[in-house]
Design a protein around this motif. Sequence first.
Motif, PDB file in Angstrom:
ATOM      1  N   LEU A 166       0.809  -1.218   0.000  1.00  0.00           N
ATOM      2  CA  LEU A 166       0.000   0.000   0.000  1.00  0.00           C
ATOM      3  C   LEU A 166       0.844   1.271   0.000  1.00  0.00           C
ATOM      4  N   ASP A 167       1.994   1.227   0.661  1.00  0.00           N
ATOM      5  CA  ASP A 167       2.840   2.420   0.728  1.00  0.00           C
ATOM      6  C   ASP A 167       4.225   2.025   1.212  1.00  0.00           C
ATOM      7  N   ILE A 168       5.238   2.668   0.663  1.00  0.00           N
ATOM      8  CA  ILE A 168       6.613   2.458   1.121  1.00  0.00           C
ATOM      9  C   ILE A 168       7.220   3.818   1.433  1.00  0.00           C
ATOM     10  N   ASP A 169       7.723   3.965   2.649  1.00  0.00           N
ATOM     11  CA  ASP A 169       8.346   5.221   3.086  1.00  0.00           C
ATOM     12  C   ASP A 169       9.806   4.914   3.420  1.00  0.00           C
ATOM     13  N   PHE A 170      10.672   5.048   2.410  1.00  0.00           N
ATOM     14  CA  PHE A 170      12.082   4.703   2.617  1.00  0.00           C
ATOM     15  C   PHE A 170      12.749   5.658   3.608  1.00  0.00           C
ATOM     16  N   ALA A 191       9.681   2.421   6.605  1.00  0.00           N
ATOM     17  CA  ALA A 191       8.413   1.758   6.911  1.00  0.00           C
ATOM     18  C   ALA A 191       7.720   1.348   5.624  1.00  0.00           C
ATOM     19  N   ALA A 192       6.990   0.243   5.685  1.00  0.00           N
ATOM     20  CA  ALA A 192       6.171  -0.210   4.562  1.00  0.00           C
ATOM     21  C   ALA A 192       4.806  -0.608   5.096  1.00  0.00           C
ATOM     22  N   ARG A 193       3.756  -0.159   4.424  1.00  0.00           N
ATOM     23  CA  ARG A 193       2.399  -0.544   4.789  1.00  0.00           C
ATOM     24  C   ARG A 193       1.889  -1.533   3.744  1.00  0.00           C
ATOM     25  N   VAL A 194       1.416  -2.683   4.204  1.00  0.00           N
ATOM     26  CA  VAL A 194       1.036  -3.770   3.298  1.00  0.00           C
ATOM     27  C   VAL A 194      -0.281  -4.378   3.747  1.00  0.00           C
ATOM     28  N   GLY A 198     -16.931  -6.485  13.844  1.00  0.00           N
ATOM     29  CA  GLY A 198     -16.786  -5.767  12.584  1.00  0.00           C
ATOM     30  C   GLY A 198     -16.195  -4.378  12.713  1.00  0.00           C
ATOM     31  N   THR A 199     -16.021  -3.894  13.928  1.00  0.00           N
ATOM     32  CA  THR A 199     -15.404  -2.582  14.135  1.00  0.00           C
ATOM     33  C   THR A 199     -13.964  -2.584  13.623  1.00  0.00           C
ATOM     34  N   VAL A 200     -13.593  -1.530  12.901  1.00  0.00           N
ATOM     35  CA  VAL A 200     -12.234  -1.407  12.370  1.00  0.00           C
ATOM     36  C   VAL A 200     -11.460  -0.407  13.225  1.00  0.00           C
ATOM     37  N   VAL A 201     -10.306  -0.809  13.741  1.00  0.00           N
ATOM     38  CA  VAL A 201      -9.491   0.070  14.580  1.00  0.00           C
ATOM     39  C   VAL A 201      -8.057   0.099  14.055  1.00  0.00           C
ATOM     40  N   GLU A 202      -7.398   1.221  14.285  1.00  0.00           N
ATOM     41  CA  GLU A 202      -5.980   1.366  13.955  1.00  0.00           C
ATOM     42  C   GLU A 202      -5.184   1.306  15.254  1.00  0.00           C
ATOM     43  N   ILE A 203      -4.202   0.430  15.305  1.00  0.00           N
ATOM     44  CA  ILE A 203      -3.371   0.269  16.490  1.00  0.00           C
ATOM     45  C   ILE A 203      -1.918   0.513  16.097  1.00  0.00           C
ATOM     46  N   GLY A 204      -1.197   1.329  16.868  1.00  0.00           N
ATOM     47  CA  GLY A 204       0.162   1.695  16.495  1.00  0.00           C
ATOM     48  C   GLY A 204       0.126   2.731  15.388  1.00  0.00           C
ATOM     49  N   GLY A 205       1.146   2.727  14.549  1.00  0.00           N
ATOM     50  CA  GLY A 205       1.203   3.711  13.468  1.00  0.00           C
ATOM     51  C   GLY A 205       2.413   3.504  12.595  1.00  0.00           C
ATOM     52  N   ASP A 206       2.975   4.585  12.084  1.00  0.00           N
ATOM     53  CA  ASP A 206       4.130   4.477  11.201  1.00  0.00           C
ATOM     54  C   ASP A 206       5.441   4.762  11.923  1.00  0.00           C
ATOM     55  N   GLU A 223      -2.582 -15.107  18.155  1.00  0.00           N
ATOM     56  CA  GLU A 223      -3.050 -16.302  17.440  1.00  0.00           C
ATOM     57  C   GLU A 223      -4.482 -16.179  16.913  1.00  0.00           C
ATOM     58  N   GLY A 224      -4.822 -14.993  16.409  1.00  0.00           N
ATOM     59  CA  GLY A 224      -6.108 -14.807  15.766  1.00  0.00           C
ATOM     60  C   GLY A 224      -7.298 -14.849  16.691  1.00  0.00           C
ATOM     61  N   GLN A 225      -7.078 -14.580  17.981  1.00  0.00           N
ATOM     62  CA  GLN A 225      -8.178 -14.632  18.952  1.00  0.00           C
ATOM     63  C   GLN A 225      -8.772 -13.267  19.263  1.00  0.00           C
ATOM     64  N   LEU A 226      -8.092 -12.193  18.869  1.00  0.00           N
ATOM     65  CA  LEU A 226      -8.537 -10.855  19.244  1.00  0.00           C
ATOM     66  C   LEU A 226      -9.108 -10.070  18.080  1.00  0.00           C
ATOM     67  N   GLY A 227      -8.939 -10.551  16.868  1.00  0.00           N
ATOM     68  CA  GLY A 227      -9.434  -9.857  15.693  1.00  0.00           C
ATOM     69  C   GLY A 227      -8.680 -10.304  14.458  1.00  0.00           C
ATOM     70  N   ILE A 228      -9.039  -9.710  13.319  1.00  0.00           N
ATOM     71  CA  ILE A 228      -8.397 -10.032  12.040  1.00  0.00           C
ATOM     72  C   ILE A 228      -7.524  -8.856  11.616  1.00  0.00           C
ATOM     73  N   VAL A 229      -6.232  -9.078  11.469  1.00  0.00           N
ATOM     74  CA  VAL A 229      -5.329  -8.047  10.970  1.00  0.00           C
ATOM     75  C   VAL A 229      -5.442  -8.014   9.445  1.00  0.00           C
ATOM     76  N   THR A 230      -5.828  -6.875   8.901  1.00  0.00           N
ATOM     77  CA  THR A 230      -5.985  -6.753   7.448  1.00  0.00           C
ATOM     78  C   THR A 230      -4.868  -5.943   6.799  1.00  0.00           C
ATOM     79  N   GLU A 231      -4.243  -5.051   7.560  1.00  0.00           N
ATOM     80  CA  GLU A 231      -3.114  -4.275   7.063  1.00  0.00           C
ATOM     81  C   GLU A 231      -2.069  -4.175   8.169  1.00  0.00           C
ATOM     82  N   ALA A 232      -0.826  -4.025   7.752  1.00  0.00           N
ATOM     83  CA  ALA A 232       0.252  -3.898   8.738  1.00  0.00           C
ATOM     84  C   ALA A 232       1.285  -2.902   8.245  1.00  0.00           C
ATOM     85  N   THR A 233       1.821  -2.132   9.175  1.00  0.00           N
ATOM     86  CA  THR A 233       2.968  -1.272   8.888  1.00  0.00           C
ATOM     87  C   THR A 233       4.183  -1.896   9.555  1.00  0.00           C
TER      88      THR A 233
END
Length: 477
Positions: A111-115, A119-122, A187-195, A212-222
Amino acid sequence: MSIRFPEPDPGILARREAILEGLRPLVGPEALVTTEDERRAFETDGLTAYRKMPLAVVLPSTTEEVSAVMAYCHANGVRVVPRGAGTSLAGGAIAQEDAIILGVGKMTRVLDIDFENRAARVQSGITNLAISGAVGHEGFFYAPDPSSQLACTIAGNIAMNSGGAHCLKYGVTTNNLMGVTLVMNDGTVVEIGGDHLDAAGYDLLGLICGSEGQLGIVTEATVRILRAAEGARPALVGFSKVEDAGDCVAAIIAAGIIPVAIEYMDREAILITEDFAKAGYPRDAEAMLIIEVEGSDEECSSMLARIEAIAQGFRPTSLRVSKSEAESAAIWKGRKSAFGATGRISDYICMDGTIPTGQLGPVLERIGAICAEKGLRVANVFHAGDGNLHPLILFDINRPGELQKAEAAGDEILKLCVEVGGCLTGEHGVGIEKRELMRFQYDQADLEQQMRVRNVFDPHWLMNPAKVFPLEGRVAA
């Protein structure tokens, strides 16, 4: 089967067709897998001795689709098993008959690369190695490197806090994860952490990584990307005694030297891997270390000279330093292909426990004895620098009782890890494999405290519910 699964909810099974009808409008037709033949590809993961047919498989392409599916499942009491590439060796992605599998395999975009800020967002379905591939043209790489990095996803790496051969210097996933987009159970979408590392407030990112996938589904990561070192050189050191190799590792670390990797292979693993990879491993050694350092030519030479001097005190039978990039690649090809090479000759269980490095010698000796007592062979291949063991217990699935013997040996090995001051897992997670052994490491009060944290995110235990915690004695919200 030795590992129990909870009984499926008959009400959910009876409503299967209605549940499928509710899911269809939420994703494209190609993203909903419903036929038995298609679902069979998702009934197991890397722990192939166990399998369960999922209710259905949903393969969203966006965070919004994941959110819609999670909201629907929450409203209808449908359990969800998150899945990346299904490489989990602890059964972390094995399905249940009354649960859908929600896979992120279609979510593979960078999704984004910040050299400048490294950081890289994927999207979380991207493979581990693909991140390094996306930033390599600028001289950067993503450091955690599990042996399955060609296939495993960042989602799975985050779920299990995966490491790899180079984690001795660069750390595991949690040390290289900066932020996530998390879809919660409702179904709530939250952002945790940042760049950036060390975001303000409570360390919720540290809670998510390894959950281990018990707290939610990670869809993007930085994730953090790093400048690649100027160069790297591995050395192969063979020993006539297992204990000498273990003691050499402890001595190198005690001397304040931090190589980029210290990998261990015993005689069984050396012979199996050399027959496949032809990497030039010493066939006459009882144990072998791959010790890699990195930096300029001068830095590598200086560090390898110090390491060689330490190794000489443990009577090495051979010591060879790589002289070329091709030789280095061959050395690592052997190590990275060890699990696959073993699979060519035998069924096996790959264990995962962690111990203090000072205990390597006696623990390796005891592992050999545990397996020999049960008439089983064991090949040891692991990250010796941080004491993360990976004994491969060999057995024949076609011989009645052999799987059970292998599992019993694995349980003894994991208990041994805890007894000497280590823990049940370094990077594979608990999954179903070590679920009942959690009582050996934690008392009931400890387990209840962990389950109460889990309940904050998922009070109805809809997320990956058969994993991590013993089936008996679970704490309701």
